[in-house]
Design a protein around this motif. Structure first.
Motif, PDB file in Angstrom:
ATOM      1  N   ILE A  70       0.832  -1.216   0.000  1.00 38.41           N
ATOM      2  CA  ILE A  70       0.000   0.000   0.000  1.00 38.41           C
ATOM      3  C   ILE A  70       0.865   1.264   0.000  1.00 38.41           C
ATOM      4  CG2 ILE A  70      -1.927   1.191   1.130  1.00 38.41           C
ATOM      5  CD1 ILE A  70      -2.546  -1.455   2.574  1.00 38.41           C
ATOM      6  N   PHE A  71       0.466   2.196  -0.871  1.00 34.81           N
ATOM      7  CA  PHE A  71       1.080   3.528  -0.938  1.00 34.81           C
ATOM      8  C   PHE A  71      -0.030   4.525  -0.629  1.00 34.81           C
ATOM      9  CE2 PHE A  71       3.390   0.665  -3.608  1.00 34.81           C
ATOM     10  CZ  PHE A  71       4.731   1.008  -3.443  1.00 34.81           C
ATOM     11  N   CYS A  72       0.320   5.699  -0.119  1.00 37.24           N
ATOM     12  CA  CYS A  72      -0.709   6.690   0.180  1.00 37.24           C
ATOM     13  C   CYS A  72      -0.157   8.098  -0.053  1.00 37.24           C
ATOM     14  CB  CYS A  72      -1.181   6.534   1.625  1.00 37.24           C
ATOM     15  SG  CYS A  72      -2.590   7.576   2.009  1.00 37.24           S
ATOM     16  N   ALA A  73      -0.921   8.885  -0.814  1.00 42.99           N
ATOM     17  CA  ALA A  73      -0.490  10.247  -1.120  1.00 42.99           C
ATOM     18  C   ALA A  73      -1.550  11.259  -0.669  1.00 42.99           C
ATOM     19  CB  ALA A  73      -0.267  10.412  -2.629  1.00 42.99           C
ATOM     20  N   PRO A  74      -1.259  12.220   0.239  1.00 41.05           N
ATOM     21  CA  PRO A  74       0.066  12.359   0.849  1.00 41.05           C
ATOM     22  C   PRO A  74       0.263  11.454   2.062  1.00 41.05           C
ATOM     23  CG  PRO A  74      -1.357  14.160   1.550  1.00 41.05           C
ATOM     24  CD  PRO A  74      -2.175  13.338   0.597  1.00 41.05           C
ATOM     25  N   GLY A  75      -0.834  10.911   2.640  1.00 40.85           N
ATOM     26  CA  GLY A  75      -0.696  10.116   3.863  1.00 40.85           C
ATOM     27  C   GLY A  75      -0.520  10.981   5.088  1.00 40.85           C
ATOM     28  N   ASN A  76      -0.255  10.348   6.254  1.00 41.88           N
ATOM     29  CA  ASN A  76       0.005  11.062   7.511  1.00 41.88           C
ATOM     30  C   ASN A  76       0.817  10.132   8.410  1.00 41.88           C
ATOM     31  OD1 ASN A  76      -1.760   9.385   9.126  1.00 41.88           O
ATOM     32  ND2 ASN A  76      -3.533  10.571   8.438  1.00 41.88           N
ATOM     33  N   PRO A  77       1.258  10.596   9.591  1.00 43.26           N
ATOM     34  CA  PRO A  77       2.150   9.746  10.408  1.00 43.26           C
ATOM     35  C   PRO A  77       1.525   8.418  10.843  1.00 43.26           C
ATOM     36  CG  PRO A  77       2.265  12.015  11.140  1.00 43.26           C
ATOM     37  CD  PRO A  77       1.144  11.958  10.149  1.00 43.26           C
ATOM     38  N   ALA A  87      -6.036  11.650  11.829  1.00 41.41           N
ATOM     39  CA  ALA A  87      -6.793  12.472  10.883  1.00 41.41           C
ATOM     40  C   ALA A  87      -5.987  13.717  10.520  1.00 41.41           C
ATOM     41  CB  ALA A  87      -8.139  12.833  11.487  1.00 41.41           C
ATOM     42  N   GLY A  88      -5.525  14.447  11.533  1.00 39.62           N
ATOM     43  CA  GLY A  88      -4.747  15.665  11.284  1.00 39.62           C
ATOM     44  C   GLY A  88      -3.564  15.697  12.232  1.00 39.62           C
ATOM     45  N   THR A  89      -2.532  14.930  11.898  1.00 37.39           N
ATOM     46  CA  THR A  89      -1.333  14.892  12.746  1.00 37.39           C
ATOM     47  C   THR A  89      -0.097  15.088  11.879  1.00 37.39           C
ATOM     48  OG1 THR A  89      -0.933  12.513  12.521  1.00 37.39           O
ATOM     49  CG2 THR A  89      -2.399  13.193  14.307  1.00 37.39           C
ATOM     50  N   ARG A  90       1.014  15.388  12.542  1.00 34.80           N
ATOM     51  CA  ARG A  90       2.267  15.596  11.846  1.00 34.80           C
ATOM     52  C   ARG A  90       3.386  15.142  12.785  1.00 34.80           C
ATOM     53  NH1 ARG A  90       5.053  20.287  11.649  1.00 34.80           N
ATOM     54  NH2 ARG A  90       3.402  21.429  12.674  1.00 34.80           N
ATOM     55  N   GLU A  91       4.477  14.702  12.205  1.00 39.55           N
ATOM     56  CA  GLU A  91       5.614  14.341  13.042  1.00 39.55           C
ATOM     57  C   GLU A  91       6.554  15.532  13.104  1.00 39.55           C
ATOM     58  OE1 GLU A  91       7.142  10.471  12.131  1.00 39.55           O
ATOM     59  OE2 GLU A  91       8.777  10.753  13.563  1.00 39.55           O
ATOM     60  N   GLN A  92       7.012  15.830  14.322  1.00 41.15           N
ATOM     61  CA  GLN A  92       7.900  16.981  14.495  1.00 41.15           C
ATOM     62  C   GLN A  92       8.926  16.642  15.566  1.00 41.15           C
ATOM     63  OE1 GLN A  92       5.937  20.992  14.527  1.00 41.15           O
ATOM     64  NE2 GLN A  92       6.882  21.097  16.552  1.00 41.15           N
ATOM     65  N   ASN A  93      10.177  16.614  15.222  1.00 34.23           N
ATOM     66  CA  ASN A  93      11.265  16.261  16.156  1.00 34.23           C
ATOM     67  C   ASN A  93      10.961  14.964  16.901  1.00 34.23           C
ATOM     68  OD1 ASN A  93      12.316  18.764  15.416  1.00 34.23           O
ATOM     69  ND2 ASN A  93      11.233  19.781  17.100  1.00 34.23           N
ATOM     70  N   GLY A  94      10.471  13.970  16.190  1.00 33.85           N
ATOM     71  CA  GLY A  94      10.233  12.671  16.823  1.00 33.85           C
ATOM     72  C   GLY A  94       8.950  12.599  17.640  1.00 33.85           C
ATOM     73  N   GLN A  95       8.188  13.686  17.655  1.00 36.08           N
ATOM     74  CA  GLN A  95       6.920  13.663  18.387  1.00 36.08           C
ATOM     75  C   GLN A  95       5.758  13.803  17.411  1.00 36.08           C
ATOM     76  OE1 GLN A  95       7.904  17.001  20.998  1.00 36.08           O
ATOM     77  NE2 GLN A  95       7.504  15.634  22.738  1.00 36.08           N
ATOM     78  N   ILE A  96       4.581  13.290  17.804  1.00 34.86           N
ATOM     79  CA  ILE A  96       3.386  13.479  16.980  1.00 34.86           C
ATOM     80  C   ILE A  96       2.666  14.722  17.497  1.00 34.86           C
ATOM     81  CG2 ILE A  96       1.203  12.457  16.213  1.00 34.86           C
ATOM     82  CD1 ILE A  96       3.540  10.849  15.219  1.00 34.86           C
TER      83      ILE A  96
END
Ligand code: AMP
Ligand code: GLY
Length: 428
Positions: free
Chosen positions: A30-37, A365-374
């Motif tokens: 499975i691939f996902c664009a753009p996907g999320n963490p 749903a709306g998350t991002r990875e930042q410096n190893g944290q979600i």
């Protein structure tokens, strides 16, 4: 070699779709664009691919030797991504741009319902302030005004009084908040809402398990509309006989009509219904899975989702296919960020995800990875789906998980599926 699938989108619905595909015995890649963490833990994310760009999607699908592209949100459908994939000979789950007008234009949908004989609210389409005033006067209040085009659920104004209707007319025609001046003026309907989705192959519609979602931000259905603050499935008031009958009334006539028009409907047709005292009436069609209904519906699916997606992509492919669901109950609670739905706070650190996963399915749903944290990265941040033998257990599990997660400004509704639990108690 296993089947290679590209999912378009990067929200909770797409994470739930990726999870559903990953459960397939075919073990798809499975691939996902753009996907999320969250998706990144189960699929290869393509953050640089714009899912709404038909040329880019087709080129990348070719390059990655994708066998099937599954479209999550409406924007790529309306932009003609499926048409471009069809032309390139790549199988796609979702309707072409012409059939996606059922969601892309409310006026188109109303006209299609009228032609297909689908029950819906009385309406008129107006393109000027004067016509709008006349139509509102003729309809009486309460009255509902809807922007014709895609407005992410925000283009619907429910007006209880004539004064409110006149204000809404100014919003549409003077302020032009929705950037266009084609407006559907509709009779107000009362009843309980039901989300009824069907998977379609251009010829037939097979209903999925019924669900209910919670659109308002506040408990007891108060405050502004959101993308959806929770959902549950099944809905006890709909028996399986009734489900087949409902689908024959609201899905099949539209699939037949679109086939006659030369725009066969493939993918998911979502009917938003109002169960009025005069019977079910369609409020709207979406041409994709619902968010957050998908998060509650797909964990209950027993059929192979990869197989269903592939079958829906070609004409009559669902012939002799059955779609089955477990008897389990599913409840999805949405965690939203501070300020939602007016705004969305971003960058707040999220904790407790591992503990949450002990009692519920955790969907990003709306998350991002930042410096190893979600961290938070949108209005709706996480969806927690509890499963159980009954509504009460599923609900407890969803809320256990929802309480385990923390971030600044966390918002959630405490009354998701309360109605289902009450019904369960009444039945005993
Ligand atoms: P729509 O995007 O058309 O589904 O509208 C969003 C929400 O507005 C629906 O889920 C309903 O809660 C409400 N709504 C839309 N149309 C009507 C109507 N004719 N009568 C009452 N409520 C409506
Ligand atoms: N839950 C409503 C929608 O997906 O449009």
């Amino acid at each position: 070699m296993s089947i290679r699938i590209l999912v378009l989108g990067g929200g909770g619905r797409e994470h739930a779709i990726v999870k559903g595909l990953a459960r397939s015995p075919q073990r798809p890649e499975i691939f996902c664009a753009p996907g999320n963490p969250g998706i990144a833990t189960e699929a290869t994310c393509l953050p640089d691919l714009d899912p709404v760009d038909p040329v880019a999607v087709t080129a990348r699908a070719r390059e990655l030797e994708i066998d099937l592209v599954a479209v999550g949100p409406e924007a790529p459908l309306v932009a003609g991504v499926v048409d471009a994939l069809d032309e390139a000979g790549i199988a796609a789950f979702g309707p072409g741009g012409a059939a996606a007008q059922l969601e892309g234009s409310k006026a188109y949908a109303k006209e299609a319902m009228a032609e297909a004989g689908v029950p819906t609210a009385g309406y008129g389409v107006v393109t000027s302030r004067d016509f709008a005033l006349a139509k509102v006067a003729e309809t009486g209040c309460p009255v509902v005004l809807k922007a014709d085009g895609l407005a992410a659920g925000k283009g619907v104004l429910i007006c209880l009084s004539e004064a409110e209707a006149h204000e809404a007319i100014e919003v549409f025609f003077t302020e032009q908040r929705f950037g266009e001046t084609t407006v559907v003026v509709e009779e107000f309907l009362e009843g309980e809402e039901l989300s009824l989705l069907a998977i379609c192959d251009g010829v037939r519609a097979i209903p999925l398990a019924p669900a209910q979602d919670y659109k308002r931000i506040g408990e007891g259905d108060t405050g502004p509309n959101t993308g959806g603050m929770g959902s549950y499935s099944p809905v006890q008031t709909v028996s399986s006989d009734q489900l087949a009958e409902l689908s024959a009334t609201v899905h099949q006539p539209i699939v037949d009509l679109m086939a006659r028009r030369g725009h066969p409907f493939h993918g998911v047709l979502y009917a938003g219904l109002m169960m009025t005292k005069d019977g079910p009436k369609v409020l709207e069609y979406n041409t994709r899975f619902g968010d957050p209904e998908t998060q509650a519906v797909l964990p209950r699916l027993q059929s192979d989702l990869v197989d269903l997606f592939l079958a829906s992509s070609f004409s009559d492919g669902l012939n002799e296919k059955a779609v089955s669901f477990s008897d389990e109950f599913a409840v999805t609670v949405v965690l939203a960020s501070a300020g939602y739905p007016a705004s969305a706070s971003k960058g707040d650190v999220i904790t407790g995800l591992e503990r949450a996963a002990e009692s519920a399915e955790v969907v990003h749903a709306g998350t991002r990875e930042q410096n190893g944290q979600i961290v938070t990265a949108g209005g709706r941040v996480l969806n927690l789906t509890g499963l159980g033998p009954d509504a009460a257990t599923a609900r407890d599990r969803a809320y256990d998980a929802a309480d385990a997660v923390n971030f600044d400004g966390k918002q959630m509704r405490r009354d998701i599926a309360e109605r289902a639990v009450r019904r369960e108690r009444d039945e005993q």
